[in-house]
Write an enzyme that holds these catalytic residues in place. Structure first.
Site, short mmCIF file in Angstrom:
data_model
loop_
_atom_site.label_atom_id
_atom_site.label_comp_id
_atom_site.label_asym_id
_atom_site.label_seq_id
_atom_site.Cartn_x
_atom_site.Cartn_y
_atom_site.Cartn_z
CB SER A 138 -32.81 -22.11 -9.69
OG SER A 138 -32.64 -23.46 -9.78
CE1 TYR A 151 -27.17 -21.19 -8.27
CE2 TYR A 151 -28.60 -23.14 -8.05
CZ TYR A 151 -28.15 -21.90 -8.87
OH TYR A 151 -28.88 -21.57 -9.93
#
Ligand SMILES: NC(=O)c1ccc[n+]([C@@H]2O[C@H](COP(=O)([O-])OP(=O)(O)OC[C@H]3O[C@@H](n4cnc5c(N)ncnc54)[C@H](OP(=O)(O)O)[C@@H]3O)[C@@H](O)[C@H]2O)c1
Length: 275
Positions: A138, A151
């Site tokens: 990401s 995360y």
């Protein structure tokens, strides 16, 4: 020779589109998901377009499930050309509001499961002298901000793992690529979880609420998951795949700013952009 691809987490979003894109590109594609009942739409499309898609059950958190599914694929095809480690989810809440056990559940899916699958397919790819491992990271694999440290750190860890693995597998003709999407319009924010304590009235309640609702709004206008799938197929086909592929204007903008600013300048820029 028929090429074989395996994609994790294909019940929706990026995984769903990637399984389709690979099959449309001619790969025999194992579309894995933890609940095979969610595979009906993929099966329908495969039938309609005459694509070679096999929906296979795989819960990446479960070591046994990983072993059984990879054995099944290798028994059937004796090769794996592409592994896309896509399954993932996000845990929200500031560091003090997320227990260590909750951090561990986040790392189980987003990080440890990937090591497990790489260890399952690595020997096959090395013996073939070819293959590509695609790790879906990401933009937050390179950028930290508040309210989602579990995360974010799972994606930072995945970036480090992938960089190391590139060196280890290159001599055997096996490529490793990192995909860094920005905000993508999928079920990601619907499937997110909150740290238990973060739902209480803690000192971090305001910042968490602000960041989570900001990202939810961004997700409504996010990049379509098909764009990520197209970049993945392109990366696999590149003669010399790059270490990283960025997807989405938002991701490109943040990473460009990070490259061109000092750490402190970048922190101040992020504060203005995020809250
Ligand atoms: N959307 C974004 O903005 C964005 C941005 C950057 C990176 N990413 C990354 O992209 C990847 C895909 O996310 P997405 O955006 O496509 O979200 P999504 O629509 O929520 O898809 C996530 C997929 O992962 C699966 N999954 C979760 N835990 C699993 C497990 N233990 N075993 C097997 N499958 C599991 C889900 O299956 P179930 O249906 O069973 O829950 C679902 O198929 C993730 O790694 C995410 O971190 C997303």
């Amino acid at each position: 020779m028929e090429k074989v691809a395996v994609v994790t987490g294909t019940s929706s979003g990026i995984g769903f589109e990637t399984a389709l894109a690979l099959a449309r590109d001619g790969y025999y594609t194992y579309a894995t998901m933890r609940d095979a009942a969610k595979g009906d739409k993929l099966k329908e499309l495969a039938k309609k377009e005459n694509l070679k898609i096999d929906v296979l059950e795989l819960d990446v958190d479960d070591e046994n499930s990983a072993k059984i599914s990879m054995k099944h694929i290798l028994d059937q095809k004796q090769r794996i050309d592409v592994l896309v480690n896509n399954a993932g989810w996000a845990l929200w809440g500031c560091v003090e509001d997320v227990s260590v056990d909750e951090f561990k559940t986040q790392f189980e899916t987003n990080f440890f499961s990937i090591i497990r699958l790489i260890q399952e397919v690595g020997p096959t790819m090395r013996n073939q002298g070819s293959g590509t491992i695609v790790n879906i990271s990401s933009v937050v694999g390179r950028i930290g901000f508040p309210a989602s440290p579990a995360y974010i750190s799972s994606k930072f860890a995945l970036e480090g793992l992938s960089e190391s693995l590139r060196f280890e597998l290159a001599p055997f003709g096996v490529n490793v690529v990192i995909i860094e999407p920005g905000v993508i319009k999928t079920n990601f924010m619907k499937n997110m979880k909150m740290g238990k304590k973060s739902e209480l009235d803690t000192v971090y309640k305001d910042i968490t609420t602000k960041v989570v609702s900001g990202v939810k709004m961004m997700a409504e206008m996010g990049t379509p998951p098909k764009e990520v799938a197209n970049v993945i197929v392109r990366a696999i086909k590149d003669k010399n795949p790059l270490p990283r592929y960025i997807v989405g204007n938002d991701a490109a903008m943040f990473l460009e700013a990070k490259k061109n600013k000092t750490d402190i300048e970048f922190e101040n820029y992020l504060k203005k952009e995020l809250y």
